[in-house]
Design a protein around this motif. Structure first.
Motif, PDB file in Angstrom:
ATOM      1  N   UNK A  12      -5.491   6.346   1.427  1.00  0.00           N
ATOM      2  CA  UNK A  12      -5.126   7.321   0.406  1.00  0.00           C
ATOM      3  C   UNK A  12      -4.697   8.697   0.977  1.00  0.00           C
ATOM      4  N   UNK A  13      -5.315   9.056   2.030  1.00  0.00           N
ATOM      5  CA  UNK A  13      -4.934  10.326   2.758  1.00  0.00           C
ATOM      6  C   UNK A  13      -3.621  10.008   3.613  1.00  0.00           C
ATOM      7  N   UNK A  14      -3.446   8.919   4.158  1.00  0.00           N
ATOM      8  CA  UNK A  14      -2.046   8.734   4.855  1.00  0.00           C
ATOM      9  C   UNK A  14      -0.995   8.439   3.704  1.00  0.00           C
ATOM     10  N   UNK A  15      -1.136   7.978   2.771  1.00  0.00           N
ATOM     11  CA  UNK A  15      -0.071   7.928   1.438  1.00  0.00           C
ATOM     12  C   UNK A  15       0.197   9.520   1.111  1.00  0.00           C
ATOM     13  N   UNK A  22       4.262   3.555   2.095  1.00  0.00           N
ATOM     14  CA  UNK A  22       3.464   3.006   1.214  1.00  0.00           C
ATOM     15  C   UNK A  22       2.441   2.280   2.060  1.00  0.00           C
ATOM     16  N   UNK A  23       1.288   2.795   2.754  1.00  0.00           N
ATOM     17  CA  UNK A  23       0.160   2.449   3.274  1.00  0.00           C
ATOM     18  C   UNK A  23      -0.361   1.178   2.579  1.00  0.00           C
ATOM     19  N   UNK A  24      -0.605  -0.053   2.983  1.00  0.00           N
ATOM     20  CA  UNK A  24      -1.064  -1.209   2.224  1.00  0.00           C
ATOM     21  C   UNK A  24      -2.581  -1.583   2.884  1.00  0.00           C
ATOM     22  N   UNK A  34      -5.051   3.451  15.371  1.00  0.00           N
ATOM     23  CA  UNK A  34      -5.311   2.594  14.206  1.00  0.00           C
ATOM     24  C   UNK A  34      -4.036   2.159  13.856  1.00  0.00           C
ATOM     25  N   UNK A  35      -3.791   0.886  13.488  1.00  0.00           N
ATOM     26  CA  UNK A  35      -2.612   0.383  13.181  1.00  0.00           C
ATOM     27  C   UNK A  35      -2.845  -0.087  11.608  1.00  0.00           C
ATOM     28  N   UNK A  36      -1.603   0.310  10.952  1.00  0.00           N
ATOM     29  CA  UNK A  36      -1.770   0.052   9.561  1.00  0.00           C
ATOM     30  C   UNK A  36      -0.307  -0.801   9.056  1.00  0.00           C
ATOM     31  N   UNK A  37      -0.469  -1.760   7.992  1.00  0.00           N
ATOM     32  CA  UNK A  37       0.730  -2.240   7.635  1.00  0.00           C
ATOM     33  C   UNK A  37       1.139  -1.469   6.362  1.00  0.00           C
ATOM     34  N   UNK A  43      13.880   1.481   2.868  1.00  0.00           N
ATOM     35  CA  UNK A  43      14.481   0.226   3.415  1.00  0.00           C
ATOM     36  C   UNK A  43      13.783  -0.919   2.809  1.00  0.00           C
ATOM     37  N   UNK A  44      12.802  -0.794   2.263  1.00  0.00           N
ATOM     38  CA  UNK A  44      12.202  -1.860   1.402  1.00  0.00           C
ATOM     39  C   UNK A  44      11.556  -2.868   2.544  1.00  0.00           C
ATOM     40  N   UNK A  45      11.062  -2.318   3.561  1.00  0.00           N
ATOM     41  CA  UNK A  45      10.685  -3.197   4.643  1.00  0.00           C
ATOM     42  C   UNK A  45       9.179  -3.137   5.149  1.00  0.00           C
ATOM     43  N   UNK A  46       8.482  -4.001   5.489  1.00  0.00           N
ATOM     44  CA  UNK A  46       7.247  -3.793   6.029  1.00  0.00           C
ATOM     45  C   UNK A  46       7.346  -3.290   7.654  1.00  0.00           C
ATOM     46  N   UNK A  47       6.488  -2.504   7.980  1.00  0.00           N
ATOM     47  CA  UNK A  47       6.282  -1.601   9.047  1.00  0.00           C
ATOM     48  C   UNK A  47       4.882  -1.722   9.666  1.00  0.00           C
ATOM     49  N   UNK A  48       4.679  -1.361  10.954  1.00  0.00           N
ATOM     50  CA  UNK A  48       3.276  -1.089  11.410  1.00  0.00           C
ATOM     51  C   UNK A  48       3.335   0.330  11.695  1.00  0.00           C
TER      52      UNK A  48
END
Length: 108
Positions: A12-15, A22-24, A34-37, A43-48
């Motif tokens: 929630x803090x990262x968002x 949008x952190x999932x 720490x690594x987040x999805x 671009x509607x793509x998943x990133x780390x």
């Protein structure tokens, strides 16, 4: 001092900090961060997204080295390396946005 799960920023803090992502979920926590999805909204793509501890934002020598490394790695293009899309400082968190490599964890 390793980065511990208990010190990893809340999603929630990262968002709130990262308006373009949008952190999932939290993927992993290691010695350097720490690594987040996340989803890159534009671009509607998943990133780390790797988030480093706050203490590094206050260390000018470290942050300069981090900047140089991010710029250098971003110039590399190889099938066995994840691409670097972005880096910087949001609030007190140095961050690195990378290609998300789908698959099995390499953690042992």
């Amino acid at each position: 001092m390793p980065f511990e799960r208990a010190h990893a920023p809340e999603i929630s803090e990262l968002n709130q900090l990262f308006e373009n992502y949008d952190f999932k979920s939290l993927i992993a926590v290691g010695g350097m961060g720490a690594v987040y999805l996340a989803e890159q909204k534009s671009l509607e793509r998943s990133v780390a997204v790797k988030i480093l501890p706050r203490r590094y934002s206050r260390n000018e020598t470290f942050y300069d080295a981090f900047t140089n490394e991010a710029k250098t790695v971003a110039k590399l293009n190889h099938q066995n390396l994840v691409a670097i899309y972005d880096f910087g400082l949001k609030g007190e968190f140095p961050f690195l946005v990378m290609e998300y490599a789908f698959g099995q964890s390499l953690e042992v």
